[in-house]
Design a protein around this motif. Structure first.
Motif, mmCIF file in Angstrom:
data_model
loop_
_atom_site.group_PDB
_atom_site.id
_atom_site.type_symbol
_atom_site.label_atom_id
_atom_site.label_comp_id
_atom_site.label_asym_id
_atom_site.label_seq_id
_atom_site.Cartn_x
_atom_site.Cartn_y
_atom_site.Cartn_z
ATOM 1 N N GLU A 1 0.973 -1.104 0.155
ATOM 2 C CA GLU A 1 0.111 -0.145 0.178
ATOM 3 C C GLU A 1 0.751 1.274 0.145
ATOM 4 N N PHE A 2 0.624 2.205 -0.861
ATOM 5 C CA PHE A 2 1.298 3.344 -0.989
ATOM 6 C C PHE A 2 0.385 4.495 -0.770
ATOM 7 N N GLY A 3 0.869 5.342 0.030
ATOM 8 C CA GLY A 3 0.143 6.798 0.242
ATOM 9 C C GLY A 3 0.908 7.840 -0.124
ATOM 10 N N PHE A 4 -0.066 8.916 -0.709
ATOM 11 C CA PHE A 4 0.753 10.187 -1.092
ATOM 12 C C PHE A 4 -0.197 11.270 -0.390
ATOM 13 N N GLU A 5 0.327 12.532 -0.614
ATOM 14 C CA GLU A 5 -0.214 13.752 0.074
ATOM 15 C C GLU A 5 -0.904 13.556 1.495
ATOM 16 N N GLU A 6 -0.223 13.038 2.177
ATOM 17 C CA GLU A 6 -0.391 13.019 3.556
ATOM 18 C C GLU A 6 -1.688 12.048 3.989
ATOM 19 N N GLY A 7 -1.675 11.015 3.248
ATOM 20 C CA GLY A 7 -2.826 9.983 2.972
ATOM 21 C C GLY A 7 -4.131 10.236 2.178
ATOM 22 N N ARG A 8 -3.911 11.375 1.510
ATOM 23 C CA ARG A 8 -5.270 11.543 0.750
ATOM 24 C C ARG A 8 -5.488 10.714 -0.330
ATOM 25 N N PHE A 9 -4.340 10.173 -0.823
ATOM 26 C CA PHE A 9 -4.340 9.231 -2.045
ATOM 27 C C PHE A 9 -3.698 7.842 -1.483
ATOM 28 N N ASP A 37 -1.616 23.454 -8.986
ATOM 29 C CA ASP A 37 -0.773 23.096 -7.980
ATOM 30 C C ASP A 37 -1.276 21.863 -7.205
ATOM 31 N N SER A 38 -2.242 21.365 -7.434
ATOM 32 C CA SER A 38 -2.697 20.527 -6.471
ATOM 33 C C SER A 38 -3.031 18.902 -7.635
ATOM 34 N N ILE A 39 -2.758 17.791 -6.850
ATOM 35 C CA ILE A 39 -2.875 16.537 -7.299
ATOM 36 C C ILE A 39 -4.281 16.118 -7.012
ATOM 37 N N LYS A 40 -4.890 15.566 -8.373
ATOM 38 C CA LYS A 40 -6.212 15.263 -8.582
ATOM 39 C C LYS A 40 -6.618 13.618 -8.399
ATOM 40 N N GLU A 41 -5.644 13.251 -8.924
ATOM 41 C CA GLU A 41 -5.707 11.705 -9.019
ATOM 42 C C GLU A 41 -4.496 11.004 -9.061
ATOM 43 N N ILE A 42 -4.225 9.607 -8.464
ATOM 44 C CA ILE A 42 -2.996 8.669 -8.427
ATOM 45 C C ILE A 42 -3.636 7.495 -8.978
ATOM 46 N N ARG A 43 -2.852 7.176 -10.378
ATOM 47 C CA ARG A 43 -3.380 5.842 -10.942
ATOM 48 C C ARG A 43 -1.965 5.056 -10.717
#
Length: 133
Positions: A1-9, A37-43
């Protein structure tokens, strides 16, 4: 499991090694979709090596890559098509206007030259009598 943006994704669990199915993760790609400046989605995309898998002490290489993809809310292609079609329609309308205007000027010029000899105004198949001017 990978988490990005402080757990948002957070990605679902990604299996690295399955001994019973004889497969091992060899490639993992993350695609960060951003807008401004913001990440909307991570695939993420994976590729597994099938066949004889070494035990966990002799784990083969794992390539992890990432790429960025811009999320565009404006459809540039559709806007360009609309602009080109609008320009083409305007060009056709102007060409029709110029052709009609030139034909009317030619008819009026022809009628002015013939009106000196006859007391009627002719526009094609229609004759209009003048008022004795």
């Amino acid at each position: 499991e990978f988490g990005f943006e402080e757990g948002r994704f957070i990605t679902p669990w990604i299996t690295l090694w399955e001994y019973d199915r004889a497969r091992m993760l060899t490639y993992l790609e993350f695609v960060f979709v951003y807008s401004g400046d913001s990440i909307k989605e991570i695939r993420h995309y994976t590729d597994y090596k099938e066949g004889q898998v070494p035990d966990h002490r002799n784990f083969d290489h794992l390539f992890i890559t990432y790429s960025w993809e811009e999320y565009g809310e404006v459809d540039v292609e559709l806007g360009l098509i609309a602009l080109l079609l609008g320009g083409f329609a305007l060009m056709v309308a102007m060409a029709v206007y110029i052709i009609i205007d030139l034909q009317l000027k030619a008819i009026l010029a022809d009628n002015e030259s013939t009106s000196e000899s006859s007391p009627s105004l002719s526009l094609g198949a229609f004759d209009f009598p003048t008022l004795g001017v």
